[in-house]
Design a protein around this motif. Structure first.
Motif, PDB file in Angstrom:
ATOM      1  N   THR A 307       0.837  -1.204   0.000  1.00 44.82           N
ATOM      2  CA  THR A 307       0.000   0.000   0.000  1.00 44.82           C
ATOM      3  C   THR A 307       0.865   1.244   0.000  1.00 44.82           C
ATOM      4  N   ALA A 308       1.991   1.210   0.754  1.00 45.73           N
ATOM      5  CA  ALA A 308       2.904   2.353   0.774  1.00 45.73           C
ATOM      6  C   ALA A 308       3.503   2.597  -0.610  1.00 45.73           C
ATOM      7  N   VAL A 309       3.790   1.502  -1.324  1.00 43.99           N
ATOM      8  CA  VAL A 309       4.308   1.640  -2.689  1.00 43.99           C
ATOM      9  C   VAL A 309       3.273   2.338  -3.573  1.00 43.99           C
ATOM     10  N   LEU A 310       1.999   1.959  -3.430  1.00 43.14           N
ATOM     11  CA  LEU A 310       0.937   2.605  -4.211  1.00 43.14           C
ATOM     12  C   LEU A 310       0.881   4.106  -3.936  1.00 43.14           C
ATOM     13  N   ALA A 312       3.337   5.903  -2.855  1.00 39.29           N
ATOM     14  CA  ALA A 312       4.561   6.496  -3.398  1.00 39.29           C
ATOM     15  C   ALA A 312       4.457   6.713  -4.905  1.00 39.29           C
ATOM     16  N   LEU A 313       3.669   5.861  -5.573  1.00 37.14           N
ATOM     17  CA  LEU A 313       3.471   5.994  -7.012  1.00 37.14           C
ATOM     18  C   LEU A 313       2.403   7.023  -7.360  1.00 37.14           C
ATOM     19  N   GLY A 314       1.771   7.607  -6.331  1.00 37.53           N
ATOM     20  CA  GLY A 314       0.800   8.670  -6.595  1.00 37.53           C
ATOM     21  C   GLY A 314      -0.650   8.289  -6.367  1.00 37.53           C
ATOM     22  N   ALA A 315      -0.901   7.105  -5.796  1.00 35.35           N
ATOM     23  CA  ALA A 315      -2.292   6.697  -5.540  1.00 35.35           C
ATOM     24  C   ALA A 315      -2.905   7.591  -4.469  1.00 35.35           C
ATOM     25  N   ARG A 316      -4.193   7.815  -4.576  1.00 34.43           N
ATOM     26  CA  ARG A 316      -4.913   8.624  -3.607  1.00 34.43           C
ATOM     27  C   ARG A 316      -5.649   7.725  -2.594  1.00 34.43           C
ATOM     28  N   ASN A 317      -6.079   8.355  -1.522  1.00 35.90           N
ATOM     29  CA  ASN A 317      -6.798   7.604  -0.477  1.00 35.90           C
ATOM     30  C   ASN A 317      -8.032   6.907  -1.032  1.00 35.90           C
ATOM     31  N   ARG A 318      -8.719   7.597  -1.938  1.00 40.90           N
ATOM     32  CA  ARG A 318      -9.949   7.039  -2.504  1.00 40.90           C
ATOM     33  C   ARG A 318      -9.699   5.726  -3.228  1.00 40.90           C
ATOM     34  N   LEU A 319      -8.575   5.661  -3.964  1.00 38.39           N
ATOM     35  CA  LEU A 319      -8.240   4.444  -4.706  1.00 38.39           C
ATOM     36  C   LEU A 319      -7.962   3.288  -3.758  1.00 38.39           C
ATOM     37  N   VAL A 320      -7.176   3.543  -2.706  1.00 35.76           N
ATOM     38  CA  VAL A 320      -6.822   2.479  -1.766  1.00 35.76           C
ATOM     39  C   VAL A 320      -8.069   1.997  -1.010  1.00 35.76           C
ATOM     40  N   LYS A 321      -8.904   2.957  -0.571  1.00 36.23           N
ATOM     41  CA  LYS A 321     -10.147   2.565   0.088  1.00 36.23           C
ATOM     42  C   LYS A 321     -11.007   1.705  -0.820  1.00 36.23           C
ATOM     43  N   GLY A 322     -11.078   2.099  -2.099  1.00 35.75           N
ATOM     44  CA  GLY A 322     -11.892   1.348  -3.053  1.00 35.75           C
ATOM     45  C   GLY A 322     -11.415  -0.076  -3.232  1.00 35.75           C
ATOM     46  N   ILE A 323     -10.083  -0.277  -3.187  1.00 39.58           N
ATOM     47  CA  ILE A 323      -9.535  -1.639  -3.346  1.00 39.58           C
ATOM     48  C   ILE A 323     -10.040  -2.548  -2.236  1.00 39.58           C
ATOM     49  N   TYR A 324      -9.981  -2.063  -0.993  1.00 37.98           N
ATOM     50  CA  TYR A 324     -10.405  -2.899   0.139  1.00 37.98           C
ATOM     51  C   TYR A 324     -11.925  -3.033   0.201  1.00 37.98           C
ATOM     52  N   PRO A 395     -11.330  -1.504   7.821  1.00 34.63           N
ATOM     53  CA  PRO A 395     -10.056  -1.930   7.242  1.00 34.63           C
ATOM     54  C   PRO A 395      -9.595  -1.022   6.100  1.00 34.63           C
ATOM     55  N   ALA A 396     -10.550  -0.547   5.278  1.00 37.33           N
ATOM     56  CA  ALA A 396     -10.184   0.359   4.184  1.00 37.33           C
ATOM     57  C   ALA A 396      -9.640   1.664   4.741  1.00 37.33           C
ATOM     58  N   LEU A 397     -10.186   2.132   5.856  1.00 33.46           N
ATOM     59  CA  LEU A 397      -9.712   3.366   6.481  1.00 33.46           C
ATOM     60  C   LEU A 397      -8.308   3.179   7.041  1.00 33.46           C
ATOM     61  N   ILE A 398      -8.052   1.996   7.622  1.00 31.52           N
ATOM     62  CA  ILE A 398      -6.710   1.692   8.161  1.00 31.52           C
ATOM     63  C   ILE A 398      -5.687   1.691   7.030  1.00 31.52           C
ATOM     64  N   ALA A 399      -6.066   1.038   5.903  1.00 34.83           N
ATOM     65  CA  ALA A 399      -5.141   0.973   4.774  1.00 34.83           C
ATOM     66  C   ALA A 399      -4.851   2.360   4.194  1.00 34.83           C
ATOM     67  N   ALA A 400      -5.860   3.234   4.221  1.00 31.89           N
ATOM     68  CA  ALA A 400      -5.693   4.572   3.637  1.00 31.89           C
ATOM     69  C   ALA A 400      -4.781   5.465   4.490  1.00 31.89           C
ATOM     70  N   LYS A 401      -4.531   5.069   5.762  1.00 34.56           N
ATOM     71  CA  LYS A 401      -3.687   5.881   6.639  1.00 34.56           C
ATOM     72  C   LYS A 401      -2.197   5.535   6.499  1.00 34.56           C
ATOM     73  N   VAL A 402      -1.869   4.551   5.662  1.00 40.09           N
ATOM     74  CA  VAL A 402      -0.477   4.180   5.445  1.00 40.09           C
ATOM     75  C   VAL A 402       0.258   5.333   4.737  1.00 40.09           C
ATOM     76  N   LYS A 403       1.485   5.595   5.167  1.00 41.62           N
ATOM     77  CA  LYS A 403       2.279   6.668   4.585  1.00 41.62           C
ATOM     78  C   LYS A 403       3.314   6.114   3.616  1.00 41.62           C
ATOM     79  N   PRO A 404       3.706   6.882   2.621  1.00 39.90           N
ATOM     80  CA  PRO A 404       4.724   6.390   1.665  1.00 39.90           C
ATOM     81  C   PRO A 404       6.051   6.059   2.329  1.00 39.90           C
TER      82      PRO A 404
END
Length: 407
Positions: A307-310, A312-324, A395-404
């Motif tokens: 998730t941190a790699v995502l 770092a590549l420019g992914a937004r919180n919305r994208l990561v939340k959507g994945i979970y 869980p999606a909220l937890i994943a979205a709080k990951v930092k690069p």
């Protein structure tokens, strides 16, 4: 050597963790499937019971029933009854007098409802959903007969084949003199010949005896007064439209009720029970969905670096939340689809083949009644969607709080 061992141990530990998450996800899917199937089956059983109650009551009650808004009875005359006959959609109008009376047969006594009906009563196709023993015959003015509920017949130990024993009927009346000690001045009495037993529902079987209108009017001193009119609607006419016409014709002094309104309390009770069962099973479904929360939470922890790699590549919180959220939706919707399909097949098999029997020999039906409604599938799907959203959001909220910089 030590580096190889470290890499191998990390690989096997991560593999076990992935396998555990996979197993947990499958358990979640099975839990959602079983809960969804249970919802569909139980709601279908309640629908079947509601339809059964309606059909049983419809075989005894009139399609439309006219009663006075105030008081117990109302006066009728031939011209007024004929005007009701002329309302569009009205096929049969049956005059009714109904009251409590005491019945005696041999040495047995029982208090029940005496229902006097006019001669066209049997033209309503009564008792179609129940059982009848004997001949459905109300007799003549000189020899009145009674159609007796099976429960009443049991309480009085009646014998339809006994031509010598008669059913005695007693109805209280106001004595001419308040100080009389003559018991005969305190009641009217008459006799009936039992002609048949009917069995529709325990409420009716244990409480009703049907007799000719003229007999009951004389016994109860009702004269031209009636307690109700029972109306059969012509074939091809909508009951609700005919009910509306009758209300307009009769005015505010009378009520016109269809079969559901005549037993509104019981049907409301069934609907309330169905609602609470739906809520209870939805909570069980929510408990089963906790595994979705745990599996997604473990996935968020395991995939923290990915998730941190995502990010770092420019992914937004919305994208990561959507994945979970989509991962949780895949688990839940797959289970829900399996559950809906299994529920549909199980209810269909019960309706077609009668897999589960009531186990009551005297019941009017052999197997548990079921009926599928598309609204039940809709509400079940909405419950699954809501529960999935609640289970996946954290869980999606937890994943979205990951930092690069967590790489």
């Amino acid at each position: 050597m030590n580096l190889s061992f470290f890499i191998a141990s990390r690989y096997f530990r991560s593999k076990k963790k992935r396998n555990f998450i996979t197993v947990l996800s499958r358990i979640s899917m099975i839990g959602v499937a079983v809960g969804t199937m249970a919802l569909v089956v139980v709601l279908s059983v309640f629908n079947g019971l509601e339809d059964l109650v309606r059909s049983l009551y419809a075989s005894f009650d009139a399609e439309l029933k006219v009663e006075t808004s105030l008081g117990k009875s109302f006066n009728v005359d031939e011209a007024w009854v004929q005007s009701i006959h002329e309302v569009e959609g009205v096929a049969i109008v049956t005059e009714v007098i109904e009251d409590n009376a005491l019945f005696k047969y041999r040495d047995f006594q029982h208090l029940a409802r005496l229902k006097g009906v006019s001669n066209n009563y049997l033209d309503h196709d009564r008792f179609g959903a129940g059982y009848v023993w004997g001949n459905l015959d109300l007799g003549t003015a000189g020899r009145p007969m009674a159609i007796v509920g099976r429960g009443v017949g049991f309480f009085l130990s009646m014998d339809l084949d006994n031509e010598f024993e008669m059913l005695q009927v007693f109805y209280p009346k106001a004595p001419r003199s308040a100080g009389t000690i003559d018991p005969s001045q305190m009641y009217n009495s008459a006799v009936l010949k039992p002609s048949a037993f009917f069995s529709v529902d325990k409420e009716f079987d244990d409480n009703y005896i049907i007799a000719p209108l003229s007999f009951v009017a004389d016994l109860l001193n009702y004269g031209d007064r009636r307690t109700a009119l029972e109306i059969k609607v012509k074939e091809g006419y909508a009951i609700q439209k005919v009910k509306k016409r009758l209300r307009e014709h009769l005015g505010d002094g009378f009520t016109v009720k269809d079969t559901d309104e005549q037993h509104a309390g019981l049907l409301r009770t069934i609907k309330i029970e169905k609602l609470f069962v739906f809520i209870t099973l939805s909570f069980i479904l929510a408990v089963a969905s906790f595994n979705i929360f745990f599996s997604l939470s473990m996935m968020a922890i395991e995939k923290k670096r990915d998730t941190a790699v995502l990010f770092a590549l420019g992914a937004r919180n919305r994208l990561v939340k959507g994945i979970y959220m989509k991962q949780g939706a895949i688990i839940a919707f797959t289970g829900a689809l399996i559950g809906l399909t299994m529920g549909f097949l199980l209810v269909w098999a019960q309706d077609r083949f009668g897999l589960v029997s009531l186990g009551i020999a005297s019941s009017v039906i052999e197997n548990y009644p079921v009926k599928m409604l598309w609204t039940d599938f809709l509400w079940t799907s909405l419950a699954v969607i809501t529960i999935t959203f609640l289970a996946s959001y954290r869980p999606a909220l937890i994943a979205a709080k990951v930092k690069p910089n967590d790489l």
